[in-house]
Design a protein around this motif. Structure first.
Motif, PDB file in Angstrom:
ATOM      1  N   ALA A  47     -18.772  49.688  41.615  1.00  0.00           N
ATOM      2  CA  ALA A  47     -19.323  51.128  41.918  1.00  0.00           C
ATOM      3  C   ALA A  47     -17.483  51.815  41.810  1.00  0.00           C
ATOM      4  CB  ALA A  47     -19.660  51.160  43.119  1.00  0.00           C
ATOM      5  N   THR A  48     -16.534  50.717  42.314  1.00  0.00           N
ATOM      6  CA  THR A  48     -15.717  51.805  42.582  1.00  0.00           C
ATOM      7  C   THR A  48     -13.885  51.431  40.954  1.00  0.00           C
ATOM      8  OG1 THR A  48     -14.393  49.864  42.840  1.00  0.00           O
ATOM      9  CG2 THR A  48     -15.483  50.899  44.503  1.00  0.00           C
ATOM     10  N   ASP A  49     -13.038  52.235  40.157  1.00  0.00           N
ATOM     11  CA  ASP A  49     -12.540  51.478  40.111  1.00  0.00           C
ATOM     12  C   ASP A  49     -11.908  50.532  40.176  1.00  0.00           C
ATOM     13  OD1 ASP A  49     -12.501  54.266  38.468  1.00  0.00           O
ATOM     14  OD2 ASP A  49     -10.706  55.396  39.202  1.00  0.00           O
ATOM     15  N   ARG A  50     -11.529  49.661  41.015  1.00  0.00           N
ATOM     16  CA  ARG A  50     -10.870  48.482  41.310  1.00  0.00           C
ATOM     17  C   ARG A  50     -11.654  47.744  40.912  1.00  0.00           C
ATOM     18  NH1 ARG A  50     -12.285  44.822  44.752  1.00  0.00           N
ATOM     19  NH2 ARG A  50     -13.194  46.776  45.999  1.00  0.00           N
ATOM     20  N   GLU A  51     -13.180  47.605  41.078  1.00  0.00           N
ATOM     21  CA  GLU A  51     -14.033  46.655  40.737  1.00  0.00           C
ATOM     22  C   GLU A  51     -13.941  46.713  39.626  1.00  0.00           C
ATOM     23  OE1 GLU A  51     -17.505  45.669  43.315  1.00  0.00           O
ATOM     24  OE2 GLU A  51     -17.366  47.693  43.395  1.00  0.00           O
ATOM     25  N   ARG A  53     -11.666  48.162  37.057  1.00  0.00           N
ATOM     26  CA  ARG A  53     -10.881  46.826  36.582  1.00  0.00           C
ATOM     27  C   ARG A  53     -11.181  45.066  37.031  1.00  0.00           C
ATOM     28  NH1 ARG A  53      -8.020  51.258  38.671  1.00  0.00           N
ATOM     29  NH2 ARG A  53      -7.417  49.942  40.629  1.00  0.00           N
ATOM     30  N   ALA A  54     -11.159  44.495  37.808  1.00  0.00           N
ATOM     31  CA  ALA A  54     -11.389  43.388  37.591  1.00  0.00           C
ATOM     32  C   ALA A  54     -12.519  43.155  36.801  1.00  0.00           C
ATOM     33  CB  ALA A  54     -11.681  43.067  39.417  1.00  0.00           C
ATOM     34  N   VAL A 103      -8.187  35.993  25.245  1.00  0.00           N
ATOM     35  CA  VAL A 103      -7.489  35.567  25.659  1.00  0.00           C
ATOM     36  C   VAL A 103      -7.163  36.852  26.596  1.00  0.00           C
ATOM     37  CG1 VAL A 103      -6.365  34.562  23.690  1.00  0.00           C
ATOM     38  CG2 VAL A 103      -6.370  36.757  23.436  1.00  0.00           C
ATOM     39  N   GLU A 104      -7.480  37.750  26.153  1.00  0.00           N
ATOM     40  CA  GLU A 104      -7.341  38.954  26.940  1.00  0.00           C
ATOM     41  C   GLU A 104      -7.279  38.239  28.637  1.00  0.00           C
ATOM     42  OE1 GLU A 104      -8.791  39.148  24.672  1.00  0.00           O
ATOM     43  OE2 GLU A 104      -7.182  40.473  23.554  1.00  0.00           O
ATOM     44  N   HIS A 105      -8.330  37.565  28.564  1.00  0.00           N
ATOM     45  CA  HIS A 105      -8.899  37.667  30.322  1.00  0.00           C
ATOM     46  C   HIS A 105      -7.545  36.453  30.576  1.00  0.00           C
ATOM     47  CE1 HIS A 105     -13.177  38.816  29.949  1.00  0.00           C
ATOM     48  NE2 HIS A 105     -12.226  40.090  29.408  1.00  0.00           N
ATOM     49  N   ALA A 106      -6.251  36.027  30.372  1.00  0.00           N
ATOM     50  CA  ALA A 106      -6.170  34.858  30.248  1.00  0.00           C
ATOM     51  C   ALA A 106      -4.349  35.375  31.553  1.00  0.00           C
ATOM     52  CB  ALA A 106      -5.076  34.394  29.566  1.00  0.00           C
ATOM     53  N   ALA A 154       9.001  33.684  43.690  1.00  0.00           N
ATOM     54  CA  ALA A 154       9.892  34.351  43.429  1.00  0.00           C
ATOM     55  C   ALA A 154       9.736  36.313  43.486  1.00  0.00           C
ATOM     56  CB  ALA A 154       9.890  34.116  42.013  1.00  0.00           C
ATOM     57  N   ALA A 155       9.995  36.952  42.880  1.00  0.00           N
ATOM     58  CA  ALA A 155       9.705  38.123  42.914  1.00  0.00           C
ATOM     59  C   ALA A 155       8.103  38.172  41.455  1.00  0.00           C
ATOM     60  CB  ALA A 155      10.475  39.263  42.432  1.00  0.00           C
ATOM     61  N   HIS A 156       7.552  39.495  41.621  1.00  0.00           N
ATOM     62  CA  HIS A 156       6.487  39.603  41.050  1.00  0.00           C
ATOM     63  C   HIS A 156       6.681  40.800  40.378  1.00  0.00           C
ATOM     64  CE1 HIS A 156       5.428  35.732  42.477  1.00  0.00           C
ATOM     65  NE2 HIS A 156       4.042  35.486  41.389  1.00  0.00           N
ATOM     66  N   ALA A 157       5.669  41.365  39.198  1.00  0.00           N
ATOM     67  CA  ALA A 157       5.790  42.406  38.878  1.00  0.00           C
ATOM     68  C   ALA A 157       4.481  42.422  37.790  1.00  0.00           C
ATOM     69  CB  ALA A 157       7.036  42.876  37.990  1.00  0.00           C
ATOM     70  N   PRO A 158       3.772  43.192  37.714  1.00  0.00           N
ATOM     71  CA  PRO A 158       2.232  43.299  37.029  1.00  0.00           C
ATOM     72  C   PRO A 158       2.810  43.603  36.036  1.00  0.00           C
ATOM     73  CG  PRO A 158       3.137  45.620  38.263  1.00  0.00           C
ATOM     74  CD  PRO A 158       4.181  45.100  38.514  1.00  0.00           C
ATOM     75  N   GLN A 159       2.078  42.645  35.016  1.00  0.00           N
ATOM     76  CA  GLN A 159       1.831  41.976  33.620  1.00  0.00           C
ATOM     77  C   GLN A 159       0.407  42.135  33.168  1.00  0.00           C
ATOM     78  OE1 GLN A 159       4.097  38.531  32.056  1.00  0.00           O
ATOM     79  NE2 GLN A 159       6.091  39.366  33.160  1.00  0.00           N
ATOM     80  N   GLY A 160       0.651  43.264  31.840  1.00  0.00           N
ATOM     81  CA  GLY A 160      -1.526  42.356  30.780  1.00  0.00           C
ATOM     82  C   GLY A 160      -1.859  42.752  31.322  1.00  0.00           C
ATOM     83  N   GLY A 161      -1.487  43.956  32.501  1.00  0.00           N
ATOM     84  CA  GLY A 161      -3.254  44.250  33.134  1.00  0.00           C
ATOM     85  C   GLY A 161      -3.011  43.466  34.219  1.00  0.00           C
ATOM     86  N   PHE A 162      -2.461  42.501  35.557  1.00  0.00           N
ATOM     87  CA  PHE A 162      -2.780  42.505  36.330  1.00  0.00           C
ATOM     88  C   PHE A 162      -1.837  42.257  37.210  1.00  0.00           C
ATOM     89  CE2 PHE A 162      -5.062  39.315  32.768  1.00  0.00           C
ATOM     90  CZ  PHE A 162      -5.786  38.643  34.116  1.00  0.00           C
TER      91      PHE A 162
END
Length: 243
Positions: A47-51, A53-54, A103-106, A154-162
């Protein structure tokens, strides 16, 4: 002599283990068949944008994750898994339910602690993950690849939709993955660097469950857990019923 199962107690955050025969394979097959029956209907209710995207990343909608049926896996857990988990006996509710199709789900290189930090006060200070493949032929499916060298947080940053990822590992860094059999599991700490891996000639699709486990002292107030010692849901502070 019977080989003693590996244990993640001690420096659990930086260790990983392949636990052979962690679960009854028949029980996992039943969960996979159940997932296949209910997945499309439950995912359609995102129902939500968050879901949404998941779901696009191969993860599950809330309705699918919140199904308590996934904890049937632990009702069929073996002594080998309990030995590996040691004092990590509270399973965080809800788990992750994942269907990898391409592979887009990797998921990129990361430490699970990176995702906990995104949760702020709702994140756990430390935990271990139990990765449970549900397919009958997990050795021919996408799996988890680990860096062998321990790393600090380690510091993380958004990557590839994750939401959290690390830069590519050095080309000479030692890596490993395991040939999994039905009923096997991978257990690893939240500082272990890992990613989704597609072995050569692997089939593209994988169904799996991912459980986060904590020691009772590391549990959060107001959060639900499944207590492996009692095979029942629990909280750090029990809810008091009023008349």
């Amino acid at each position: 002599m019977t080989r003693r199962p590996p244990s993640l107690d001690g420096d659990a955050r930086s260790r990983f283990a392949h636990v052979r025969g962690a679960f009854d394979a028949g029980a996992l097959r039943e969960l996979r068949l159940y997932l296949e029956r209910v997945r499309d209907e439950r995912q359609a209710g995102a129902a939500t944008d968050r879901e949404r995207r998941a779901v696009a990343r191969g993860e599950a909608s809330d309705a699918l994750r919140l199904d308590a049926r996934w904890f049937d896996a632990f009702r069929a857990a073996t002594r080998a898994l309990h030995a590996a988990l040691g004092s990590h006996v509270w399973v965080v509710y809800p788990p992750q339910v994942r269907t990898v199709r391409s592979v887009e789900h990797a998921v990129p290189w990361h430490q699970d602690v990176g995702y906990q930090r995104l949760l702020g006060a709702r994140g756990h200070a430390r935990h271990v993950t139990c990765f449970v493949p549900l397919d009958d032929d997990p050795a021919r499916r996408p799996t988890v690849e680990f860096l062998c060298t321990p790393m600090p947080e380690a510091a993380h940053a958004p990557q590839g939709g994750f939401g959290a990822g690390l830069a590519l590992a050095p080309s000479d860094a030692e890596r490993t993955r395991f040939a999994l059999a039905p009923g096997d599991a991978l257990v690893f700490g939240d500082l272990v660097v890992h990613r989704t891996c597609f072995p050569p000639d692997a089939l593209p699709e994988r169904r799996s469950l991912e459980f986060r486990l904590v020691r009772p002292d590391d549990a959060l107030e107001g959060k639900d857990y499944f207590d492996l010692t009692r095979a029942a849901f629990t909280r750090r502070t029990p809810i008091l019923e009023t008349a």
